[in-house]
Scaffold this motif. Sequence first.
Motif, PDB file in Angstrom:
ATOM      1  N   LYS A   2      -2.727  -9.796 -19.729  1.00  0.00           N
ATOM      2  CA  LYS A   2      -3.069  -8.248 -19.790  1.00  0.00           C
ATOM      3  C   LYS A   2      -3.636  -7.395 -18.726  1.00  0.00           C
ATOM      4  O   LYS A   2      -4.313  -8.095 -17.897  1.00  0.00           O
ATOM      5  CB  LYS A   2      -4.230  -8.301 -21.059  1.00  0.00           C
ATOM      6  CG  LYS A   2      -3.541  -8.645 -22.176  1.00  0.00           C
ATOM      7  CD  LYS A   2      -4.706  -8.713 -23.401  1.00  0.00           C
ATOM      8  CE  LYS A   2      -4.333  -9.213 -24.769  1.00  0.00           C
ATOM      9  NZ  LYS A   2      -5.278  -9.452 -25.755  1.00  0.00           N
ATOM     10  N   VAL A   4      -6.188  -5.550 -16.648  1.00  0.00           N
ATOM     11  CA  VAL A   4      -7.556  -5.408 -16.431  1.00  0.00           C
ATOM     12  C   VAL A   4      -8.031  -4.252 -15.781  1.00  0.00           C
ATOM     13  O   VAL A   4      -7.624  -4.133 -14.618  1.00  0.00           O
ATOM     14  CB  VAL A   4      -8.270  -6.531 -15.782  1.00  0.00           C
ATOM     15  CG1 VAL A   4      -9.711  -6.366 -15.652  1.00  0.00           C
ATOM     16  CG2 VAL A   4      -7.883  -7.813 -16.641  1.00  0.00           C
ATOM     17  N   LEU A  22     -14.022 -11.777 -11.030  1.00  0.00           N
ATOM     18  CA  LEU A  22     -12.524 -11.548 -11.298  1.00  0.00           C
ATOM     19  C   LEU A  22     -11.645 -12.014 -10.108  1.00  0.00           C
ATOM     20  O   LEU A  22     -10.661 -12.675 -10.113  1.00  0.00           O
ATOM     21  CB  LEU A  22     -12.089 -10.033 -11.460  1.00  0.00           C
ATOM     22  CG  LEU A  22     -12.896  -9.446 -12.857  1.00  0.00           C
ATOM     23  CD1 LEU A  22     -12.559  -8.185 -12.912  1.00  0.00           C
ATOM     24  CD2 LEU A  22     -12.193 -10.269 -14.031  1.00  0.00           C
ATOM     25  N   VAL A  27      -7.714 -12.975 -10.964  1.00  0.00           N
ATOM     26  CA  VAL A  27      -7.337 -11.886 -12.101  1.00  0.00           C
ATOM     27  C   VAL A  27      -7.246 -10.480 -11.445  1.00  0.00           C
ATOM     28  O   VAL A  27      -8.330  -9.850 -10.667  1.00  0.00           O
ATOM     29  CB  VAL A  27      -8.624 -11.853 -13.029  1.00  0.00           C
ATOM     30  CG1 VAL A  27      -8.247 -10.763 -14.033  1.00  0.00           C
ATOM     31  CG2 VAL A  27      -8.769 -13.182 -13.846  1.00  0.00           C
ATOM     32  N   PHE A  29      -6.843  -6.710 -11.049  1.00  0.00           N
ATOM     33  CA  PHE A  29      -7.577  -5.653 -11.718  1.00  0.00           C
ATOM     34  C   PHE A  29      -7.318  -4.186 -11.019  1.00  0.00           C
ATOM     35  O   PHE A  29      -7.207  -4.020 -10.043  1.00  0.00           O
ATOM     36  CB  PHE A  29      -9.205  -5.992 -12.111  1.00  0.00           C
ATOM     37  CG  PHE A  29      -9.883  -6.076 -10.736  1.00  0.00           C
ATOM     38  CD1 PHE A  29     -10.393  -4.904 -10.230  1.00  0.00           C
ATOM     39  CD2 PHE A  29     -10.109  -7.254 -10.107  1.00  0.00           C
ATOM     40  CE1 PHE A  29     -11.192  -5.003  -9.011  1.00  0.00           C
ATOM     41  CE2 PHE A  29     -10.613  -7.362  -9.046  1.00  0.00           C
ATOM     42  CZ  PHE A  29     -11.444  -6.383  -8.432  1.00  0.00           C
ATOM     43  N   ILE A  62      -9.916  -4.988 -21.180  1.00  0.00           N
ATOM     44  CA  ILE A  62      -8.933  -6.212 -20.912  1.00  0.00           C
ATOM     45  C   ILE A  62      -7.889  -5.799 -21.840  1.00  0.00           C
ATOM     46  O   ILE A  62      -8.171  -5.752 -23.207  1.00  0.00           O
ATOM     47  CB  ILE A  62      -9.558  -7.584 -21.245  1.00  0.00           C
ATOM     48  CG1 ILE A  62     -10.428  -7.840 -19.975  1.00  0.00           C
ATOM     49  CG2 ILE A  62      -8.296  -8.420 -21.219  1.00  0.00           C
ATOM     50  CD1 ILE A  62     -10.848  -9.283 -19.767  1.00  0.00           C
ATOM     51  N   LEU A  86      -7.151 -12.832 -21.765  1.00  0.00           N
ATOM     52  CA  LEU A  86      -6.093 -12.385 -20.699  1.00  0.00           C
ATOM     53  C   LEU A  86      -4.592 -12.512 -20.981  1.00  0.00           C
ATOM     54  O   LEU A  86      -3.721 -11.836 -20.716  1.00  0.00           O
ATOM     55  CB  LEU A  86      -6.343 -12.832 -19.060  1.00  0.00           C
ATOM     56  CG  LEU A  86      -7.512 -12.301 -18.606  1.00  0.00           C
ATOM     57  CD1 LEU A  86      -7.885 -13.331 -17.360  1.00  0.00           C
ATOM     58  CD2 LEU A  86      -7.611 -11.070 -18.198  1.00  0.00           C
TER      59      LEU A  86
END
Length: 89
Positions: A2, A4, A22, A27, A29, A62, A86
């Motif tokens: 997903k 962010v 993050l 992750v 973003f 998110i 996520l």
Amino acid sequence: MKQVVIYTLSYCPYCKKAKNLLRERNVPFSEIDVTESEEKWTKKIAQEYQIKDEVTYPQIIIGYERIGGCSDLERLIDENKLDKLLKED
């Protein structure tokens, strides 16, 4: 995974910490720095995510779900729930 999105203020230590958390977990973003138009963005975020209390920063989204700020992100990590959140449905 997903998407962010993190709404930040350039001078906010919690924003920097959340971004680092993050990054440490690889992750990806998108950051929206609202420093220059904080009042406008705060109203927009409060309305869009139906926040009744004070809007603080960072605000982490998110997918289409607002998870909150840095302490909320830390809690997700500590409870091993971030990866599950996520994942695409």
